[in-house]
Design a protein around this motif. Structure first.
Motif, PDB file in Angstrom:
ATOM      1  N   LYS A  32       0.831  -1.206   0.000  1.00 18.93           N
ATOM      2  CA  LYS A  32       0.000   0.000   0.000  1.00 18.93           C
ATOM      3  C   LYS A  32       0.869   1.261   0.000  1.00 18.93           C
ATOM      4  N   PRO A  33       0.643   2.166  -0.967  1.00 16.44           N
ATOM      5  CA  PRO A  33       1.405   3.428  -0.981  1.00 16.44           C
ATOM      6  C   PRO A  33       1.137   4.230   0.281  1.00 16.44           C
ATOM      7  N   PHE A  34       2.148   4.965   0.728  1.00 15.98           N
ATOM      8  CA  PHE A  34       1.955   5.817   1.898  1.00 15.98           C
ATOM      9  C   PHE A  34       0.987   6.944   1.577  1.00 15.98           C
ATOM     10  N   ASP A  35       0.011   7.114   2.431  1.00 15.92           N
ATOM     11  CA  ASP A  35      -0.928   8.229   2.331  1.00 15.92           C
ATOM     12  C   ASP A  35      -0.529   9.222   3.419  1.00 15.92           C
ATOM     13  N   PHE A  36       0.325  10.188   3.050  1.00 16.67           N
ATOM     14  CA  PHE A  36       0.861  11.089   4.065  1.00 16.67           C
ATOM     15  C   PHE A  36      -0.209  12.006   4.648  1.00 16.67           C
ATOM     16  N   GLN A  37      -1.266  12.278   3.896  1.00 13.00           N
ATOM     17  CA  GLN A  37      -2.358  13.080   4.457  1.00 13.00           C
ATOM     18  C   GLN A  37      -3.053  12.291   5.567  1.00 13.00           C
ATOM     19  N   GLN A  38      -3.270  11.001   5.320  1.00 13.52           N
ATOM     20  CA  GLN A  38      -3.886  10.169   6.354  1.00 13.52           C
ATOM     21  C   GLN A  38      -2.993  10.079   7.589  1.00 13.52           C
ATOM     22  N   VAL A  39      -1.679   9.971   7.361  1.00 15.78           N
ATOM     23  CA  VAL A  39      -0.736   9.923   8.479  1.00 15.78           C
ATOM     24  C   VAL A  39      -0.827  11.207   9.305  1.00 15.78           C
ATOM     25  N   GLU A  40      -0.893  12.356   8.613  1.00 19.31           N
ATOM     26  CA  GLU A  40      -1.024  13.643   9.311  1.00 19.31           C
ATOM     27  C   GLU A  40      -2.289  13.656  10.162  1.00 19.31           C
ATOM     28  N   GLU A  41      -3.375  13.138   9.603  1.00 18.99           N
ATOM     29  CA  GLU A  41      -4.644  13.138  10.329  1.00 18.99           C
ATOM     30  C   GLU A  41      -4.590  12.218  11.546  1.00 18.99           C
ATOM     31  N   LEU A  42      -3.911  11.073  11.401  1.00 19.19           N
ATOM     32  CA  LEU A  42      -3.771  10.156  12.533  1.00 19.19           C
ATOM     33  C   LEU A  42      -2.923  10.784  13.635  1.00 19.19           C
ATOM     34  N   TYR A  43      -1.866  11.507  13.245  1.00 17.34           N
ATOM     35  CA  TYR A  43      -1.051  12.197  14.239  1.00 17.34           C
ATOM     36  C   TYR A  43      -1.869  13.276  14.957  1.00 17.34           C
ATOM     37  N   ASP A  44      -2.691  14.006  14.210  1.00 15.43           N
ATOM     38  CA  ASP A  44      -3.538  15.032  14.826  1.00 15.43           C
ATOM     39  C   ASP A  44      -4.460  14.413  15.878  1.00 15.43           C
ATOM     40  N   LEU A  45      -5.070  13.288  15.512  1.00 16.57           N
ATOM     41  CA  LEU A  45      -5.986  12.615  16.438  1.00 16.57           C
ATOM     42  C   LEU A  45      -5.228  12.073  17.647  1.00 16.57           C
TER      43      LEU A  45
END
Length: 238
Positions: free
Chosen positions: A74-87
């Motif tokens: 699975k390609p890295f989804d850096f936007q999703q990673v940012e959102e997970l860090y925010d949460l």
């Protein structure tokens, strides 16, 4: 019959661990495509345990199935990673305030203080041990707040971020910073300074987030270059 089932399960576990290690060590990089047959041949496994391992990795978000085209890391989804860090930050900041509002200091805080304030630098953990201790530090802090649903959701986020967070401990400077920053967070908590602890925690997580993104991109570039070099050599040999 039971013996055959256990043997298949054991092989599926071995295939799972081998593929996960390939992904974590960037021998398989985001976007790489492969078939079940490729995996079976390389790992000397039959189709059933290979498929079981791949579906397990799919559920965990490491690979995805392609319609009529096999599988892909699975390609890295850096936007999703940012959102997970925010949460994650939101949950951990809330935990700081909840801990400071408790009538008694949780025993977990005392235990964490002993781990992250060693008497001598030689007592610090290294390698995979410090990675595990760091993950436990954040999970134990949230659990100490006493909210089970918060703890559960935080654990799920931690699981999803593990593939990149582990890279934060491949550099000595990041290990040193982790010890210093964890100790500062715990000191603020033990002094009842909820806002100070939350701010220190936020700074710590953001610094880690920036470091792992940089390291991830560097590792992907290095792995991609190695792939291209290997393909060129194979082409010349052919």
């Amino acid at each position: 019959m039971a013996t055959t089932s256990k043997r298949k399960e054991s092989m599926a576990d071995r295939v799972y661990e081998a593929l996960k290690d390939d992904i974590f060590e960037f021998r398989l990089i985001p976007g790489d495509k492969f078939s079940e047959g490729d995996v079976g041949t390389r790992l000397h496994a039959s189709r059933t345990p290979v498929r079981e391992a791949l579906y397990r990795l799919q559920r965990e978000g490491y690979v995805e199935v392609l319609f009529r085209s096999g599988w892909q890391v699975k390609p890295f989804d850096f936007q999703q990673v940012e959102e997970l860090y925010d949460l994650r930050i939101t949950l951990e900041r809330a935990a700081m305030h909840k801990i400071c509002a408790l009538s008694e200091e949780p025993s977990a805080i005392r235990m964490l203080t002993a781990i992250w304030n060693p008497d001598h630098p030689s007592e610090r953990a290294v390698g995979s041990t410090v990675r595990a201790l760091d993950e436990s530090f954040h999970c134990d802090l949230v659990a100490a707040a006493g909210n089970r649903e918060m703890t559960r959701i935080h654990r799920e986020i931690t699981d999803r971020l593990r593939i990149i967070r582990r890279l934060d401990f491949t550099r000595d400077d990041r290990v040193d910073a982790t010890y210093v920053e964890h100790a500062a967070i715990l000191e603020a908590l033990r002094n009842g300074q909820a806002s100070e602890a939350a701010d220190r925690l936020t700074h710590h997580i953001r610094a880690s987030q920036k470091a792992v993104r940089e390291i991830t991109m560097e590792r992907i570039r290095e792995a991609a270059a190695a792939h291209r070099s290997g393909q060129q050599i194979a082409s010349q040999d052919a």
